[in-house]
Design a protein around this motif. Structure first.
Motif, PDB file in Angstrom:
ATOM      1  N   SER A  49       0.837  -1.199   0.000  1.00  0.00           N
ATOM      2  CA  SER A  49       0.000   0.000   0.000  1.00  0.00           C
ATOM      3  C   SER A  49       0.874   1.252   0.000  1.00  0.00           C
ATOM      4  CB  SER A  49      -0.916  -0.006   1.236  1.00  0.00           C
ATOM      5  OG  SER A  49      -1.645   1.200   1.304  1.00  0.00           O
ATOM      6  N   ARG A  50       0.610   2.159  -0.894  1.00  0.00           N
ATOM      7  CA  ARG A  50       1.355   3.415  -0.959  1.00  0.00           C
ATOM      8  C   ARG A  50       0.922   4.395   0.129  1.00  0.00           C
ATOM      9  NH1 ARG A  50      -0.619   7.373  -5.692  1.00  0.00           N
ATOM     10  NH2 ARG A  50       0.783   8.646  -4.432  1.00  0.00           N
ATOM     11  N   PHE A  51      -0.177   4.062   0.813  1.00  0.00           N
ATOM     12  CA  PHE A  51      -0.651   4.939   1.875  1.00  0.00           C
ATOM     13  C   PHE A  51       0.017   4.653   3.217  1.00  0.00           C
ATOM     14  CE2 PHE A  51      -4.209   4.452  -1.130  1.00  0.00           C
ATOM     15  CZ  PHE A  51      -4.314   5.773  -1.539  1.00  0.00           C
ATOM     16  N   PHE A  52       0.937   3.701   3.225  1.00  0.00           N
ATOM     17  CA  PHE A  52       1.604   3.327   4.471  1.00  0.00           C
ATOM     18  C   PHE A  52       3.114   3.270   4.227  1.00  0.00           C
ATOM     19  CE2 PHE A  52       2.644   0.464   8.059  1.00  0.00           C
ATOM     20  CZ  PHE A  52       1.996   1.140   9.064  1.00  0.00           C
ATOM     21  N   PRO A  53       3.774   4.418   4.012  1.00  0.00           N
ATOM     22  CA  PRO A  53       5.215   4.419   3.724  1.00  0.00           C
ATOM     23  C   PRO A  53       6.029   4.054   4.958  1.00  0.00           C
ATOM     24  CG  PRO A  53       4.420   6.659   3.971  1.00  0.00           C
ATOM     25  CD  PRO A  53       3.202   5.769   4.029  1.00  0.00           C
ATOM     26  N   GLU A  60      12.746  11.228   5.051  1.00  0.00           N
ATOM     27  CA  GLU A  60      13.240  11.978   3.902  1.00  0.00           C
ATOM     28  C   GLU A  60      12.249  13.065   3.472  1.00  0.00           C
ATOM     29  OE1 GLU A  60      14.027   9.119   0.907  1.00  0.00           O
ATOM     30  OE2 GLU A  60      15.766   8.235   1.937  1.00  0.00           O
ATOM     31  N   ALA A  61      10.959  12.712   3.473  1.00  0.00           N
ATOM     32  CA  ALA A  61       9.945  13.710   3.126  1.00  0.00           C
ATOM     33  C   ALA A  61       9.907  14.838   4.159  1.00  0.00           C
ATOM     34  CB  ALA A  61       8.572  13.037   3.025  1.00  0.00           C
ATOM     35  N   PHE A  62      10.117  14.497   5.420  1.00  0.00           N
ATOM     36  CA  PHE A  62      10.162  15.512   6.475  1.00  0.00           C
ATOM     37  C   PHE A  62      11.294  16.495   6.219  1.00  0.00           C
ATOM     38  CE2 PHE A  62      11.261  17.349  10.506  1.00  0.00           C
ATOM     39  CZ  PHE A  62      10.064  17.474  11.191  1.00  0.00           C
ATOM     40  N   ARG A  63      12.467  15.958   5.892  1.00  0.00           N
ATOM     41  CA  ARG A  63      13.615  16.828   5.624  1.00  0.00           C
ATOM     42  C   ARG A  63      13.381  17.700   4.400  1.00  0.00           C
ATOM     43  NH1 ARG A  63      18.265  13.513   3.345  1.00  0.00           N
ATOM     44  NH2 ARG A  63      16.777  13.653   1.613  1.00  0.00           N
ATOM     45  N   ASP A  64      12.880  17.113   3.331  1.00  0.00           N
ATOM     46  CA  ASP A  64      12.694  17.872   2.095  1.00  0.00           C
ATOM     47  C   ASP A  64      11.548  18.881   2.200  1.00  0.00           C
ATOM     48  OD1 ASP A  64      14.720  16.320   1.042  1.00  0.00           O
ATOM     49  OD2 ASP A  64      13.342  14.866   0.120  1.00  0.00           O
ATOM     50  N   THR A  65      10.564  18.586   3.039  1.00  0.00           N
ATOM     51  CA  THR A  65       9.379  19.445   3.101  1.00  0.00           C
ATOM     52  C   THR A  65       9.518  20.574   4.101  1.00  0.00           C
ATOM     53  OG1 THR A  65       7.998  17.551   2.498  1.00  0.00           O
ATOM     54  CG2 THR A  65       6.884  19.467   3.463  1.00  0.00           C
ATOM     55  N   TYR A 223      -3.109  23.668   6.609  1.00  0.00           N
ATOM     56  CA  TYR A 223      -3.334  23.798   5.164  1.00  0.00           C
ATOM     57  C   TYR A 223      -2.412  22.879   4.391  1.00  0.00           C
ATOM     58  CZ  TYR A 223      -2.514  25.683   0.513  1.00  0.00           C
ATOM     59  OH  TYR A 223      -2.331  25.813  -0.841  1.00  0.00           O
ATOM     60  N   ARG A 224      -1.143  22.801   4.789  1.00  0.00           N
ATOM     61  CA  ARG A 224      -0.187  21.966   4.073  1.00  0.00           C
ATOM     62  C   ARG A 224      -0.552  20.485   4.174  1.00  0.00           C
ATOM     63  NH1 ARG A 224       2.343  24.245  -0.006  1.00  0.00           N
ATOM     64  NH2 ARG A 224       3.061  26.334   0.583  1.00  0.00           N
ATOM     65  N   ILE A 225      -0.965  20.055   5.353  1.00  0.00           N
ATOM     66  CA  ILE A 225      -1.345  18.647   5.506  1.00  0.00           C
ATOM     67  C   ILE A 225      -2.556  18.327   4.636  1.00  0.00           C
ATOM     68  CG2 ILE A 225      -2.237  16.952   7.154  1.00  0.00           C
ATOM     69  CD1 ILE A 225      -0.548  18.289   9.295  1.00  0.00           C
ATOM     70  N   ALA A 226      -3.547  19.206   4.615  1.00  0.00           N
ATOM     71  CA  ALA A 226      -4.717  18.990   3.763  1.00  0.00           C
ATOM     72  C   ALA A 226      -4.339  19.032   2.279  1.00  0.00           C
ATOM     73  CB  ALA A 226      -5.784  20.036   4.066  1.00  0.00           C
ATOM     74  N   TYR A 232      -2.470  13.501  -2.943  1.00  0.00           N
ATOM     75  CA  TYR A 232      -1.935  12.152  -2.767  1.00  0.00           C
ATOM     76  C   TYR A 232      -0.417  12.149  -2.559  1.00  0.00           C
ATOM     77  CZ  TYR A 232      -6.528  10.529  -4.171  1.00  0.00           C
ATOM     78  OH  TYR A 232      -7.868  10.296  -4.227  1.00  0.00           O
ATOM     79  N   LEU A 233       0.070  13.175  -1.868  1.00  0.00           N
ATOM     80  CA  LEU A 233       1.483  13.199  -1.456  1.00  0.00           C
ATOM     81  C   LEU A 233       1.544  12.575  -0.063  1.00  0.00           C
ATOM     82  CD1 LEU A 233       2.293  16.814  -2.687  1.00  0.00           C
ATOM     83  CD2 LEU A 233       2.864  14.651  -3.821  1.00  0.00           C
ATOM     84  N   ILE A 234       1.534  11.255  -0.028  1.00  0.00           N
ATOM     85  CA  ILE A 234       1.299  10.534   1.217  1.00  0.00           C
ATOM     86  C   ILE A 234       2.454  10.702   2.195  1.00  0.00           C
ATOM     87  CG2 ILE A 234       0.707   8.301   2.198  1.00  0.00           C
ATOM     88  CD1 ILE A 234      -1.395   9.540   0.313  1.00  0.00           C
ATOM     89  N   ALA A 235       3.686  10.545   1.729  1.00  0.00           N
ATOM     90  CA  ALA A 235       4.826  10.682   2.628  1.00  0.00           C
ATOM     91  C   ALA A 235       4.897  12.086   3.213  1.00  0.00           C
ATOM     92  CB  ALA A 235       6.120  10.341   1.884  1.00  0.00           C
ATOM     93  N   GLU A 236       4.618  13.092   2.387  1.00  0.00           N
ATOM     94  CA  GLU A 236       4.623  14.471   2.885  1.00  0.00           C
ATOM     95  C   GLU A 236       3.505  14.690   3.898  1.00  0.00           C
ATOM     96  OE1 GLU A 236       4.950  13.515  -0.156  1.00  0.00           O
ATOM     97  OE2 GLU A 236       6.892  14.330  -0.818  1.00  0.00           O
ATOM     98  N   MET A 237       2.341  14.066   3.638  1.00  0.00           N
ATOM     99  CA  MET A 237       1.234  14.177   4.593  1.00  0.00           C
ATOM    100  C   MET A 237       1.622  13.583   5.946  1.00  0.00           C
ATOM    101  SD  MET A 237      -2.521  12.396   4.411  1.00  0.00           S
ATOM    102  CE  MET A 237      -1.762  10.806   4.799  1.00  0.00           C
ATOM    103  N   TRP A 238       2.243  12.391   5.915  1.00  0.00           N
ATOM    104  CA  TRP A 238       2.674  11.768   7.168  1.00  0.00           C
ATOM    105  C   TRP A 238       3.743  12.616   7.859  1.00  0.00           C
ATOM    106  CZ3 TRP A 238       0.454   8.231   9.968  1.00  0.00           C
ATOM    107  CH2 TRP A 238      -0.396   7.293   9.388  1.00  0.00           C
TER     108      TRP A 238
END
Length: 275
Positions: A49-53, A60-65, A223-226, A232-238
């Motif tokens: 599932s891509r919804f569970f990275p 990595e998404a945390f660092r980049d975002t 706003y960013r999380i929504a 569908y940027l799942i890693a960024e959402m998490w």
């Protein structure tokens, strides 16, 4: 010589005791999160599932975002609104709660109205506040205050009401002025309940900060999380959810330091009573 040897023998035991205490103090807060991360990683490697990275992808998404302009443009304004909302809730809650708690007829008069207003979920008021104030930072702060003020207000009322009557009569018999009674008797006696209300208000304020930024907003952590969820940027959402959790941990640690400072007399009395 024997006494000297005995003193030397006790030192390693005391060092081991201190070391074990430090290890225990680190194990308890870090052990369970580490175990959950390991379990998360194991489950993520076994699912398609891509919804569970996995945690590394989220890191990595945390660092980049969030390490960069987004921290200044989204996170800092959200924290500023959160701080203003909490500060306004503390001032309003303590001031109004003290007056209501000290005035019985006012308490009896306002009790039904307070119960009615407290039962209204603050997110329901967001469209009304938007119509009155527009989509502004003031609107978001007002939404935070509309929910965070109630735990402080109600706990302050109960704390002021619960002030020891014997102490109040003693202060009156010694002709202590009203302001001195308020500052040195009523507020210190109510401070444990007030701090309990502030602790609850921090959690409510954090939730309302996110919700207020999800309504017709163009910036902020909510706003960013929504935005990530809709695209569908799942890693960024998490990663945004993880950041919210870290903010909550920081607020809890900061509040604990302030609480120990403000209520050091109260915790001292509890330690004496336990002994």
């Amino acid at each position: 010589m024997t006494a000297y040897t005995g003193r030397i023998a006790t030192r390693p035991r005391s060092r081991r005791t201190v070391g074990s205490r430090i290890a225990a103090s680190l194990l308890y807060p870090l052990g369970l999160p580490t175990l959950l991360l390991v379990l998360w990683g194991l489950v993520a490697t076994r699912t398609t599932s891509r919804f569970f990275p996995d945690p590394l992808t989220i890191a990595e998404a945390f660092r980049d975002t969030w390490v960069g302009p987004a921290f200044v443009e989204d996170v800092l304004p959200s924290l500023a609104r959160l701080g203003l909302g909490v500060a306004a809730s503390i001032v309003l809650g303590i001031a109004a709660g003290t007056v209501i708690g000290l005035t019985r007829w006012l308490r009896d008069l306002l009790e039904p109205l307070l119960e009615f207003l407290r039962a209204i979920p603050p997110p329901v008021l967001i469209p009304v506040v938007m119509l009155l104030l527009g989509i502004t930072d003031t609107m978001k702060v007002v939404v935070i205050v509309s929910g965070a003020v109630w735990p402080i207000l109600l706990n302050t009322i109960e704390g002021v009401r619960g002030t020891d009557s014997v102490m109040k009569e003693t202060a009156e018999s010694f002709q202590v002025s009203w302001w001195e009674r308020l500052w040195f008797l009523v507020l210190p006696a109510a401070s444990p309940r007030i701090m309990a209300g502030v602790r609850q208000a921090l959690s409510v304020a954090l939730i309302l900060m996110v919700i207020s930024e999800m309504f017709a907003s163009s910036s902020g952590l909510g706003y960013r999380i929504a935005y990530f969820q809709r695209n569908y940027l799942i890693a960024e959402m998490w990663s945004g959810i993880v950041l919210l959790g870290l903010v909550g941990v920081f607020l809890a640690v900061a509040f604990g330091l302030v609480e120990r400072r403000v209520l050091r007399w109260y915790h001292g009395i509890r330690e004496v009573n336990r002994a």
